[in-house]
Design an enzyme around this catalytic site. Sequence first.
Site, short mmCIF file in Angstrom:
data_model
loop_
_atom_site.label_atom_id
_atom_site.label_comp_id
_atom_site.label_asym_id
_atom_site.label_seq_id
_atom_site.Cartn_x
_atom_site.Cartn_y
_atom_site.Cartn_z
N ARG A 113 0.84 -1.21 0.00
CA ARG A 113 0.00 0.00 0.00
C ARG A 113 0.87 1.26 0.00
O ARG A 113 0.56 2.24 -0.68
CB ARG A 113 -0.94 -0.02 1.21
N LYS A 149 -2.49 7.03 1.07
CA LYS A 149 -2.28 7.33 2.49
C LYS A 149 -1.18 8.39 2.57
O LYS A 149 -0.01 8.09 2.80
CB LYS A 149 -1.92 6.06 3.25
N GLU A 159 -16.06 6.84 5.90
CA GLU A 159 -15.23 6.24 6.94
C GLU A 159 -15.07 7.20 8.10
O GLU A 159 -15.57 8.33 8.06
CB GLU A 159 -13.86 5.85 6.37
#
Length: 290
Positions: A50, A149, A182
């Site tokens: 990721r 991220k 989220e």
Amino acid sequence: MIVFCDGEFVEAEQAKISVFDHGFLYGDGVFEGIRAYNGRVFKLKEHIDRLYESANAILLKIEVSRTEMIAIVTETVRRNKLQDAYIRLVVSRGTGDLGLDPQKCRRSEIFCIAGQITLFPQSMYENGLEVITVSTRRNNPNAINPMVKSLNYLNNILAKIECNRAGVMEAIMLNQEGYVCEGTGDNIFIVKDGIIKTPPTYVGILKGITRDTVLDLAGEMGIAALEQPFTLHELYNADECFLTGTAAELIPVVKADGRQIGEGKPGEAFQKLLTRFREFTPNVGELIYQ
Ligand code: PMP
């Protein structure tokens, strides 16, 4: 505490970055929050993948291979003699000048910090959390994609400020269309009629490693699980709701915007999944200390 900083392991006090680092000046960089359980780093490959995908999406070149990055993480845990740890791995665009142009940054820089994990209070798992939806919408995927991220967490921080001001512990963010996305640092699940649902990545969320683990475990346990957009109406009328994230694992939500969810206490599916998750985590990944 020993920290990996700019190519070497140093004492935390010696771990310094330039004020011209673009991670600091502009939030230009990517990171991972990772956890070690019982002398093993949980899903390290998935976190590293990721990280490299986030970096690729923002055209940030990481100077070491994925294998070398794995070694940096495990060595940081080892040097701090930790069995259970919270690990922060950061790749910043590096030192540039005051302009935002990343071409001015000579090379990206890697930092890795491993510390003791601060556990969330047991009462949170027993009694559940109250959440509110906030006015700050989750980043539109056509602007800063939440799949990246990145070090730019201002969107989530604004949401956190809103829930702090309201005196509740977590904020739920919606997308521009009003679909549930989220929390500020966690993914969301609802349970209705025995089926668990979590928003798909295209609504604008981070593809959480804990989220993926819960989906896999649900599959193994014969619990039907869907990645499907849902609205606030569905959240308010769910039988259960819970949040997932590396630090918190699974936390039950018992109230959203003043509406009691289900029976107002942690539900059955949540309990089963948390129990299974906690059996699973200490046994995943290579042992750090051979
Ligand atoms: N969403 C956001 C915005 C997050 O910051 C996090 C924490 N990394 C998560 C979800 C949960 O992801 P993970 O399970 O990989 O920790």
